[in-house]
Design a protein around this motif. Structure first.
Motif, mmCIF file in Angstrom:
data_model
loop_
_atom_site.group_PDB
_atom_site.id
_atom_site.type_symbol
_atom_site.label_atom_id
_atom_site.label_comp_id
_atom_site.label_asym_id
_atom_site.label_seq_id
_atom_site.Cartn_x
_atom_site.Cartn_y
_atom_site.Cartn_z
ATOM 1 N N ALA A 5 -43.788 98.459 -9.658
ATOM 2 C CA ALA A 5 -43.576 99.003 -11.000
ATOM 3 C C ALA A 5 -42.088 99.075 -11.337
ATOM 4 O O ALA A 5 -41.674 98.760 -12.462
ATOM 5 N N VAL A 6 -41.271 99.483 -10.382
ATOM 6 C CA VAL A 6 -39.823 99.542 -10.619
ATOM 7 C C VAL A 6 -39.272 98.141 -10.859
ATOM 8 O O VAL A 6 -38.455 97.923 -11.760
ATOM 9 N N ARG A 7 -39.715 97.167 -10.058
ATOM 10 C CA ARG A 7 -39.223 95.791 -10.245
ATOM 11 C C ARG A 7 -39.609 95.253 -11.618
ATOM 12 O O ARG A 7 -38.786 94.629 -12.305
ATOM 13 N N HIS A 8 -40.870 95.455 -12.018
ATOM 14 C CA HIS A 8 -41.303 94.961 -13.331
ATOM 15 C C HIS A 8 -40.477 95.612 -14.441
ATOM 16 O O HIS A 8 -40.124 94.962 -15.431
ATOM 17 N N ARG A 9 -40.180 96.884 -14.290
ATOM 18 C CA ARG A 9 -39.462 97.617 -15.329
ATOM 19 C C ARG A 9 -37.994 97.227 -15.392
ATOM 20 O O ARG A 9 -37.413 97.127 -16.476
ATOM 21 N N GLU A 10 -37.380 96.978 -14.250
ATOM 22 C CA GLU A 10 -35.931 96.799 -14.195
ATOM 23 C C GLU A 10 -35.475 95.343 -14.195
ATOM 24 O O GLU A 10 -34.333 95.062 -14.525
ATOM 25 N N ALA A 11 -36.349 94.415 -13.797
ATOM 26 C CA ALA A 11 -35.923 93.028 -13.633
ATOM 27 C C ALA A 11 -35.734 92.344 -14.981
ATOM 28 O O ALA A 11 -36.631 92.383 -15.828
ATOM 29 N N PRO A 12 -34.575 91.694 -15.206
ATOM 30 C CA PRO A 12 -34.420 90.859 -16.405
ATOM 31 C C PRO A 12 -35.462 89.741 -16.396
ATOM 32 O O PRO A 12 -35.804 89.214 -15.335
ATOM 33 N N GLU A 13 -35.963 89.396 -17.558
ATOM 34 C CA GLU A 13 -37.072 88.445 -17.646
ATOM 35 C C GLU A 13 -36.760 87.133 -16.956
ATOM 36 O O GLU A 13 -37.593 86.606 -16.208
ATOM 37 N N ARG A 14 -35.562 86.598 -17.159
ATOM 38 C CA ARG A 14 -35.262 85.279 -16.613
ATOM 39 C C ARG A 14 -34.949 85.304 -15.117
ATOM 40 O O ARG A 14 -34.751 84.257 -14.506
ATOM 41 N N LEU A 15 -34.895 86.505 -14.526
ATOM 42 C CA LEU A 15 -34.627 86.619 -13.092
ATOM 43 C C LEU A 15 -35.779 87.288 -12.348
ATOM 44 O O LEU A 15 -35.648 87.614 -11.172
ATOM 45 N N ARG A 16 -36.899 87.498 -13.041
ATOM 46 C CA ARG A 16 -37.981 88.274 -12.437
ATOM 47 C C ARG A 16 -38.528 87.616 -11.168
ATOM 48 O O ARG A 16 -38.746 88.275 -10.149
ATOM 49 N N GLY A 17 -38.777 86.319 -11.211
ATOM 50 C CA GLY A 17 -39.316 85.643 -10.037
ATOM 51 C C GLY A 17 -38.393 85.762 -8.846
ATOM 52 O O GLY A 17 -38.832 86.031 -7.719
ATOM 53 N N GLN A 18 -37.090 85.575 -9.068
ATOM 54 C CA GLN A 18 -36.140 85.658 -7.972
ATOM 55 C C GLN A 18 -36.076 87.069 -7.400
ATOM 56 O O GLN A 18 -36.009 87.265 -6.190
ATOM 57 N N ILE A 19 -36.093 88.062 -8.274
ATOM 58 C CA ILE A 19 -36.011 89.442 -7.809
ATOM 59 C C ILE A 19 -37.233 89.803 -6.980
ATOM 60 O O ILE A 19 -37.138 90.469 -5.946
ATOM 61 N N PHE A 20 -38.417 89.346 -7.392
ATOM 62 C CA PHE A 20 -39.621 89.652 -6.617
ATOM 63 C C PHE A 20 -39.639 88.928 -5.278
ATOM 64 O O PHE A 20 -39.976 89.518 -4.251
ATOM 65 N N THR A 21 -39.284 87.649 -5.256
ATOM 66 C CA THR A 21 -39.302 86.927 -3.985
ATOM 67 C C THR A 21 -38.169 87.387 -3.077
ATOM 68 O O THR A 21 -38.336 87.445 -1.855
ATOM 69 N N THR A 22 -37.010 87.723 -3.655
ATOM 70 C CA THR A 22 -35.920 88.257 -2.840
ATOM 71 C C THR A 22 -36.319 89.600 -2.240
ATOM 72 O O THR A 22 -36.060 89.872 -1.060
ATOM 73 N N GLY A 23 -36.949 90.437 -3.053
ATOM 74 C CA GLY A 23 -37.420 91.724 -2.550
ATOM 75 C C GLY A 23 -38.418 91.549 -1.420
ATOM 76 O O GLY A 23 -38.364 92.251 -0.402
ATOM 77 N N ALA A 24 -39.350 90.593 -1.591
ATOM 78 C CA ALA A 24 -40.319 90.316 -0.526
ATOM 79 C C ALA A 24 -39.626 89.835 0.738
ATOM 80 O O ALA A 24 -39.979 90.244 1.859
ATOM 81 N N SER A 25 -38.607 88.989 0.584
ATOM 82 C CA SER A 25 -37.868 88.479 1.738
ATOM 83 C C SER A 25 -37.170 89.602 2.482
ATOM 84 O O SER A 25 -37.186 89.659 3.721
ATOM 85 N N LEU A 26 -36.540 90.500 1.743
ATOM 86 C CA LEU A 26 -35.815 91.600 2.374
ATOM 87 C C LEU A 26 -36.774 92.524 3.125
ATOM 88 O O LEU A 26 -36.466 93.002 4.229
ATOM 89 N N LYS A 27 -37.953 92.766 2.536
ATOM 90 C CA LYS A 27 -38.933 93.622 3.218
ATOM 91 C C LYS A 27 -39.455 92.943 4.486
ATOM 92 O O LYS A 27 -39.646 93.608 5.511
ATOM 93 N N ILE A 28 -39.692 91.642 4.427
ATOM 94 C CA ILE A 28 -40.124 90.913 5.621
ATOM 95 C C ILE A 28 -39.057 91.005 6.709
ATOM 96 O O ILE A 28 -39.362 91.191 7.891
ATOM 97 N N THR A 29 -37.787 90.894 6.292
ATOM 98 C CA THR A 29 -36.686 91.012 7.253
ATOM 99 C C THR A 29 -36.661 92.402 7.876
ATOM 100 O O THR A 29 -36.486 92.549 9.093
ATOM 101 N N GLY A 30 -36.825 93.440 7.046
ATOM 102 C CA GLY A 30 -36.880 94.806 7.577
ATOM 103 C C GLY A 30 -38.024 94.968 8.560
ATOM 104 O O GLY A 30 -37.863 95.573 9.630
ATOM 105 N N TYR A 31 -39.181 94.420 8.214
ATOM 106 C CA TYR A 31 -40.352 94.477 9.097
ATOM 107 C C TYR A 31 -40.061 93.769 10.416
ATOM 108 O O TYR A 31 -40.414 94.271 11.494
#
Length: 430
Positions: free
Chosen positions: A323-349
């Motif tokens: 919900a925070v990502r959808h609300r805060e991500a600029p439209e033209r960068l939404r895909g990158q922000i979601f996949t980058t976020g997923a990558s960072l979480k995988i790295t943390g895991y």
């Protein structure tokens, strides 16, 4: 923009792809052990397919944002990932091990496409007022995948052999291809086309995450929190052995966690307006800390209660983060922000999984206490971000952006003239 037909197809496709993804890691682990009779080979394959996600996520996200037909790009990524799994399966035991592991690393570059690549497309499917419920349903597919994926991999390996587990994972990912192919076009990319280089877009995406204080706060908190989750998952076989008698019992503990996550998100989906995203990120992190401390008792009944409590924290945390990502991500960068976020979480895991095992060999309870410490650190980080942003807010007029935010807006092509408080921070009285 109709949800009558597209959203159910999206949910089915995302669930199939994510379940196949959750199956692929354990299936590779099992097939590596079966073929080579070496646990280290299976572990190397699992690590290889996870470790490159931090690189692949941002790059794929940038390409997704630039594409007028993101569904076609996502379809290609799913197809290539499936092909890589088959190549690993066919080459293991026939080609040199470094070549096979390198293939796994290549496949891992596309791993975030199976997760964040889907979620970033939700705003193209549903109206803004329906996004909270769709977001909760989307998060439930993660919980379902984490529950069903490892269990299916183990069950199929027992019934039909380790190789069949990899084939089943591929089949599930292939089933998701029609849903990915029919995703709607991106109107913004269709109108504008790529006006900047991929490198510039990558820089813009990272700057957008760093400079948007609510997005940065949620991202950093979730990554640190996922270190603790990775440690818990690594400890689960030992927990099963110590509390329930066998290492295989650890899968029942993880099933309890995933089932509780699924149930918690089902409640959120029924009442999406009840979830205050920023507050939920902090609250769920504290719930995870309490669950890990309870699990450190390593007693059967408290342990199952701890897993249920951990699921009740992990499920809403994921929904709130989306919900925070959808609300805060600029439209033209939404895909990158979601996949980058997923990558960072995988790295943390992956970090948590890497340190959890060695600490557990010294002390199982100690490993869980350290994991709880990471959850507390995540919560403290959240508070520090909040306090720092309060200080920033007092030094400039409301409704204006800092020079750093202005630079991020210029790089991302977005106009930054709205304060974070106006964009929906629900911790005004924190």
């Amino acid at each position: 923009m109709s949800t009558r037909y597209r959203l159910p197809l999206y949910i089915a496709g995302a669930a199939a792809a994510r379940t196949g993804d959750e199956m692929s890691g354990p299936a590779l682990l099992l097939v590596g052990i079966a073929v080579t009779n070496s646990a280290s080979v299976g572990s190397a394959l699992l690590s290889g397919i996870m470790i490159s996600a931090a690189v692949g996520g941002p790059v794929f996200g940038a390409m997704l944002d630039r594409s007028a037909t993101p569904g076609r790009l996502l379809t290609g990524a799913l197809a290539v990932y499936s092909a890589v799994l088959l190549v690993i399966l066919l080459s293991l035991g026939h080609l040199p091990l470094p070549v096979v592991i390198a293939t796994a690393v290549f496949g891992g570059l596309l791993g975030p496409a199976l997760a964040g690549g889907w979620t970033s497309q939700l705003p193209l499917l549903v109206e803004s007022e329906r996004l909270p419920r769709a977001n909760a349903l989307d998060a439930m597919t993660y919980n379902l995948a984490s529950l069903a994926g490892p269990a299916l991999a183990g069950a199929i390996a027992i019934l039909a052999g380790a190789h069949a587990g990899v084939v089943a994972a591929v089949a599930l990912i292939v089933l998701a291809l029609p849903a990915a192919w029919t995703l709607p076009k991106n109107p913004a990319a269709s109108r504008q086309g790529p006006e900047t280089s991929v490198v510039t877009d990558l820089a813009s995406g990272f700057i957008a995450i760093v400079r948007a204080r609510l997005l940065a706060r949620a991202t950093v908190t979730s990554v640190i929190s996922y270190i603790g989750v990775g440690m818990l998952v690594t400890c689960s076989p030992l927990l099963g052995e110590k509390a329930l008698g066998t290492t295989n019992s650890g899968t029942f503990l993880l099933a309890a966690l995933a089932a509780a996550s699924l149930a918690a998100n089902a409640l959120v989906a029924k009442r999406p307006d009840s979830l205050r995203p920023d507050t939920a990120v902090l609250g769920s992190t504290l719930v995870l800390a309490a669950a890990l401390l309870l699990a450190a008792t390593v007693s059967p009944v408290p342990l199952f209660l701890a897993m249920v409590l951990a699921g009740a924290g992990a499920g809403p945390q994921l929904t709130a983060l989306f919900a925070v990502r959808h609300r805060e991500a600029p439209e033209r960068l939404r895909g990158q922000i979601f996949t980058t976020g997923a990558s960072l979480k995988i790295t943390g895991y992956a970090v948590g999984a890497g340190i959890g095992g060695p600490i557990a060999t010294w002390s199982l309870s100690g490993s869980l206490i350290v994991a709880a410490g990471f959850e507390i650190l995540a919560a403290v980080t959240f508070v520090i971000f909040t306090a720092a942003s309060r200080g920033q807010g007092t030094r400039r007029p409301k409704g204006t952006a800092s020079p750093q935010e202005q630079r991020a807006g210029v790089l991302s092509g977005e106009r930054v003239d709205q304060s974070s408080d106006e964009r929906g921070d629900d911790l005004g009285s924190f």
